[in-house]
Design a protein around this motif. Sequence first.
Motif, mmCIF file in Angstrom:
data_model
loop_
_atom_site.group_PDB
_atom_site.id
_atom_site.type_symbol
_atom_site.label_atom_id
_atom_site.label_comp_id
_atom_site.label_asym_id
_atom_site.label_seq_id
_atom_site.Cartn_x
_atom_site.Cartn_y
_atom_site.Cartn_z
ATOM 1 N N ALA A 117 0.834 -1.206 0.000
ATOM 2 C CA ALA A 117 0.000 0.000 0.000
ATOM 3 C C ALA A 117 0.869 1.256 0.000
ATOM 4 O O ALA A 117 0.578 2.220 -0.710
ATOM 5 C CB ALA A 117 -0.939 -0.007 1.197
ATOM 6 N N LYS A 118 1.937 1.253 0.790
ATOM 7 C CA LYS A 118 2.844 2.413 0.820
ATOM 8 C C LYS A 118 3.523 2.599 -0.535
ATOM 9 O O LYS A 118 3.660 3.728 -1.017
ATOM 10 C CB LYS A 118 3.896 2.233 1.913
ATOM 11 C CG LYS A 118 3.353 2.422 3.304
ATOM 12 C CD LYS A 118 4.441 2.230 4.337
ATOM 13 C CE LYS A 118 3.900 2.405 5.751
ATOM 14 N NZ LYS A 118 4.944 2.174 6.754
ATOM 15 N N GLN A 120 2.423 1.591 -3.463
ATOM 16 C CA GLN A 120 1.423 2.039 -4.429
ATOM 17 C C GLN A 120 1.144 3.526 -4.258
ATOM 18 O O GLN A 120 1.038 4.262 -5.240
ATOM 19 C CB GLN A 120 0.136 1.242 -4.271
ATOM 20 C CG GLN A 120 -0.926 1.613 -5.272
ATOM 21 C CD GLN A 120 -2.194 0.800 -5.100
ATOM 22 O OE1 GLN A 120 -2.369 0.112 -4.117
ATOM 23 N NE2 GLN A 120 -3.078 0.903 -6.065
ATOM 24 N N ALA A 121 1.024 4.002 -3.023
ATOM 25 C CA ALA A 121 0.787 5.425 -2.771
ATOM 26 C C ALA A 121 1.956 6.258 -3.293
ATOM 27 O O ALA A 121 1.753 7.327 -3.884
ATOM 28 C CB ALA A 121 0.574 5.671 -1.279
ATOM 29 N N ILE A 124 1.774 6.281 -7.183
ATOM 30 C CA ILE A 124 0.679 7.144 -7.633
ATOM 31 C C ILE A 124 1.047 8.610 -7.420
ATOM 32 O O ILE A 124 0.794 9.459 -8.275
ATOM 33 C CB ILE A 124 -0.638 6.774 -6.914
ATOM 34 C CG1 ILE A 124 -1.129 5.421 -7.419
ATOM 35 C CG2 ILE A 124 -1.700 7.846 -7.121
ATOM 36 C CD1 ILE A 124 -2.303 4.859 -6.658
ATOM 37 N N GLY A 125 1.668 8.921 -6.285
ATOM 38 C CA GLY A 125 2.103 10.295 -6.018
ATOM 39 C C GLY A 125 3.113 10.775 -7.034
ATOM 40 O O GLY A 125 3.039 11.911 -7.525
#
Length: 139
Positions: A117-118, A120-121, A124-125
Amino acid sequence: MIAIRPQKFALCFTFGSLCFMGSFGILKGPMTHLMGMLAPDRILFTTVYVGSMMMTLYFTFNAGGISGYFFVLGSSGLQLIALLWYLISFLPGGSAGLTIVLSAMARILQPFIVGCAKMQAMVIGKCFSMWMRSGSSSS
């Protein structure tokens, strides 16, 4: 494989499911297992399970295109839910055992899921910031 060729997955999953049920038939005895599946308290499961297998096979062979893709995925999902229902209701200690296994899996996989999740964030950022920079430089 399920995302690219759900029909191929559905065939393998359905026949694997039939083998799974056949193995319980061999362990318990075919007639005992069949009579257990046809008992009044389990007839709903049997109907859903056999119906989902028939739907999966029907959609695999007869439905094409994008609608066939989603029909096969949906009927395979229903089949999976029915199979999990079987594991919970038919096996001794099914729901307690499933709770223990799922909580152990969650504890084991939690660091991996949090890390993904980290990551992926972060991706995306970065993509968003690159997109914003390219949009502002072309204006």
